[in-house]
Motif scaffolding. Structure first.
Motif, PDB file in Angstrom:
ATOM      1  N   LEU A  13       0.844  -1.193   0.000  1.00 29.20           N
ATOM      2  CA  LEU A  13       0.000   0.000   0.000  1.00 29.20           C
ATOM      3  C   LEU A  13       0.882   1.246   0.000  1.00 29.20           C
ATOM      4  O   LEU A  13       1.889   1.315   0.708  1.00 29.20           O
ATOM      5  N   LEU A  14       0.497   2.230  -0.793  1.00 29.40           N
ATOM      6  CA  LEU A  14       1.212   3.509  -0.833  1.00 29.40           C
ATOM      7  C   LEU A  14       0.274   4.627  -0.410  1.00 29.40           C
ATOM      8  O   LEU A  14      -0.762   4.856  -1.049  1.00 29.40           O
ATOM      9  N   THR A  23      -0.557   4.479   8.783  1.00 33.43           N
ATOM     10  CA  THR A  23       0.372   3.339   8.734  1.00 33.43           C
ATOM     11  C   THR A  23       0.193   2.453   9.959  1.00 33.43           C
ATOM     12  O   THR A  23       0.100   1.220   9.838  1.00 33.43           O
ATOM     13  N   ASP A  24       0.147   3.061  11.149  1.00 30.62           N
ATOM     14  CA  ASP A  24      -0.047   2.285  12.374  1.00 30.62           C
ATOM     15  C   ASP A  24      -1.367   1.528  12.344  1.00 30.62           C
ATOM     16  O   ASP A  24      -1.438   0.351  12.724  1.00 30.62           O
ATOM     17  N   MET A  25      -2.418   2.200  11.887  1.00 32.74           N
ATOM     18  CA  MET A  25      -3.744   1.593  11.852  1.00 32.74           C
ATOM     19  C   MET A  25      -3.766   0.399  10.893  1.00 32.74           C
ATOM     20  O   MET A  25      -4.276  -0.676  11.235  1.00 32.74           O
ATOM     21  N   LEU A  26      -3.202   0.579   9.702  1.00 35.94           N
ATOM     22  CA  LEU A  26      -3.198  -0.501   8.720  1.00 35.94           C
ATOM     23  C   LEU A  26      -2.340  -1.677   9.186  1.00 35.94           C
ATOM     24  O   LEU A  26      -2.712  -2.836   8.999  1.00 35.94           O
ATOM     25  N   ASN A  47       2.937  -4.267   4.357  1.00 35.33           N
ATOM     26  CA  ASN A  47       3.766  -3.423   3.486  1.00 35.33           C
ATOM     27  C   ASN A  47       3.065  -2.096   3.225  1.00 35.33           C
ATOM     28  O   ASN A  47       2.279  -1.977   2.290  1.00 35.33           O
ATOM     29  N   VAL A  48       3.341  -1.116   4.080  1.00 35.67           N
ATOM     30  CA  VAL A  48       2.718   0.199   3.956  1.00 35.67           C
ATOM     31  C   VAL A  48       3.815   1.250   3.866  1.00 35.67           C
ATOM     32  O   VAL A  48       4.666   1.348   4.751  1.00 35.67           O
ATOM     33  N   GLU A  49       3.830   2.014   2.778  1.00 32.48           N
ATOM     34  CA  GLU A  49       4.808   3.087   2.610  1.00 32.48           C
ATOM     35  C   GLU A  49       4.075   4.390   2.328  1.00 32.48           C
ATOM     36  O   GLU A  49       2.880   4.385   1.998  1.00 32.48           O
ATOM     37  N   SER A  50       4.799   5.495   2.437  1.00 36.40           N
ATOM     38  CA  SER A  50       4.155   6.793   2.237  1.00 36.40           C
ATOM     39  C   SER A  50       5.026   7.704   1.388  1.00 36.40           C
ATOM     40  O   SER A  50       6.246   7.535   1.306  1.00 36.40           O
ATOM     41  N   ALA A  51       4.365   8.662   0.752  1.00 33.77           N
ATOM     42  CA  ALA A  51       5.033   9.691  -0.049  1.00 33.77           C
ATOM     43  C   ALA A  51       4.335  11.012   0.224  1.00 33.77           C
ATOM     44  O   ALA A  51       3.111  11.055   0.366  1.00 33.77           O
ATOM     45  N   GLY A  52       5.120  12.098   0.291  1.00 37.93           N
ATOM     46  CA  GLY A  52       4.557  13.391   0.652  1.00 37.93           C
ATOM     47  C   GLY A  52       4.344  14.343  -0.502  1.00 37.93           C
ATOM     48  O   GLY A  52       3.943  15.488  -0.290  1.00 37.93           O
ATOM     49  N   SER A  53       4.603  13.889  -1.731  1.00 38.57           N
ATOM     50  CA  SER A  53       4.453  14.770  -2.886  1.00 38.57           C
ATOM     51  C   SER A  53       4.146  13.946  -4.127  1.00 38.57           C
ATOM     52  O   SER A  53       4.302  12.714  -4.134  1.00 38.57           O
ATOM     53  N   CYS A  54       3.739  14.629  -5.186  1.00 39.31           N
ATOM     54  CA  CYS A  54       3.450  13.950  -6.452  1.00 39.31           C
ATOM     55  C   CYS A  54       4.694  13.257  -7.001  1.00 39.31           C
ATOM     56  O   CYS A  54       4.650  12.101  -7.422  1.00 39.31           O
ATOM     57  N   GLU A  55       5.817  13.984  -7.005  1.00 41.60           N
ATOM     58  CA  GLU A  55       7.041  13.433  -7.585  1.00 41.60           C
ATOM     59  C   GLU A  55       7.548  12.249  -6.791  1.00 41.60           C
ATOM     60  O   GLU A  55       7.989  11.250  -7.362  1.00 41.60           O
ATOM     61  N   PHE A 108     -12.719  10.644   8.749  1.00 41.62           N
ATOM     62  CA  PHE A 108     -13.263   9.352   8.348  1.00 41.62           C
ATOM     63  C   PHE A 108     -13.227   8.399   9.538  1.00 41.62           C
ATOM     64  O   PHE A 108     -12.479   8.594  10.504  1.00 41.62           O
ATOM     65  N   LEU A 109     -14.028   7.362   9.447  1.00 39.08           N
ATOM     66  CA  LEU A 109     -14.012   6.309  10.457  1.00 39.08           C
ATOM     67  C   LEU A 109     -12.925   5.304  10.079  1.00 39.08           C
ATOM     68  O   LEU A 109     -12.934   4.762   8.961  1.00 39.08           O
ATOM     69  N   PRO A 110     -11.950   5.075  10.950  1.00 32.20           N
ATOM     70  CA  PRO A 110     -10.860   4.144  10.606  1.00 32.20           C
ATOM     71  C   PRO A 110     -11.355   2.783  10.119  1.00 32.20           C
ATOM     72  O   PRO A 110     -10.829   2.242   9.152  1.00 32.20           O
TER      73      PRO A 110
END
Length: 243
Positions: free
Chosen positions: A9-10, A23-26, A33-41, A111-113
């Protein structure tokens, strides 16, 4: 992926606190496998790194270097990965625009988790684990292509040294070619198999998936011996190498 919880998941959102919370919730729900990005690029880099393409994108609209709608259009040029918009913008026009671009779902903040978990799970099940997915190909679900072994049940390609995961679209394409092995499968049939009746305009996207599939099943993707192009008509899965 073998189970929904093996999905990659991204999260695309510039709110770092929210990304940590999601991330913690998922992860508590079992997703590994949960990752994050803070911008479009930063997010789009995940689609330029070969096998690191995520299985689902949870996408905000307001981002520091653009907007989620534009990012989704860029993603759709290279991938049909499922997208769930999660945004503070609750205007009907925004929701309709997101869904009109092909998003699989649209949720508003706050939203409701539990609802988010249910929607993420529903999208993943619908995309990667539809009814009948586990139907066996041949006797054991295994297709041998030279040194490469395709496991339809696990959705993987292995050469004995490493194993690569097939995306849902790649798996659907390969299954259709296998069902018609030795015969031409037209562009229209393949597009209809992957995208359903509303497949018009996906021919270029199909070519992207074919290229990536060749990178996984062929010894030399630039000179394929198994997944062959029939110019002007479609593709064919060879019965024997180079045939």
């Amino acid at each position: 992926m073998n189970t929904i919880y093996d999905s990659s998941l991204l999260l695309v959102d510039d709110n770092e606190d929210l990304c940590r919370m999601l991330t913690d919730m998922l992860c508590r729900e079992g997703f590994r496998n949960v990752e994050s990005a803070g911008s479009c690029e930063e997010a789009f880099l995940y689609f330029q790194m070969g096998n690191k393409e995520p299985d689902l994108v949870i996408l905000d609209i307001n981002l520091p270097d653009g907007d989620g709608f534009s990012l989704m259009q860029r993603i759709r040029m290279v991938s049909m990965v499922p997208v769930l918009f999660l945004s503070a913008r609750d205007e009907d026009n925004d929701r309709l625009l997101g869904l009109g671009l092909g998003a699989d779902d649209y949720m508003t903040k706050p939203f409701l988790p539990k609802e988010l978990i249910l929607r993420v799970t529903a999208v993943l099940k619908r995309t990667y684990f539809p009814p009948g997915r586990a139907m066996r190909q041949g006797e054991d679900g295994i297709l041998q292509l030279g040194k490469k072994k395709v496991d339809f049940n696990a959705g993987t390609v292995s050469d004995g040294k490493e194993s690569l995961q097939l995306t849902a679209k790649e798996l659907a394409i390969l299954k259709k070619l296998y069902e018609n092995r030795g015969n031409i499968v037209t562009f229209d049939i393949l597009c209809n198999t992957v995208w359903g009746d509303e497949y018009y305009g996906y021919e270029n996207t199909l070519m992207v998936h074919i290229r990536r599939l060749r990178e996984k099943i062929e010894e030399n993707p630039s000179s394929p011996e198994w997944l062959l192009t029939v110019r002007g008509l479609g593709y064919r899965l060879a019965k024997e190498q180079g045939s």
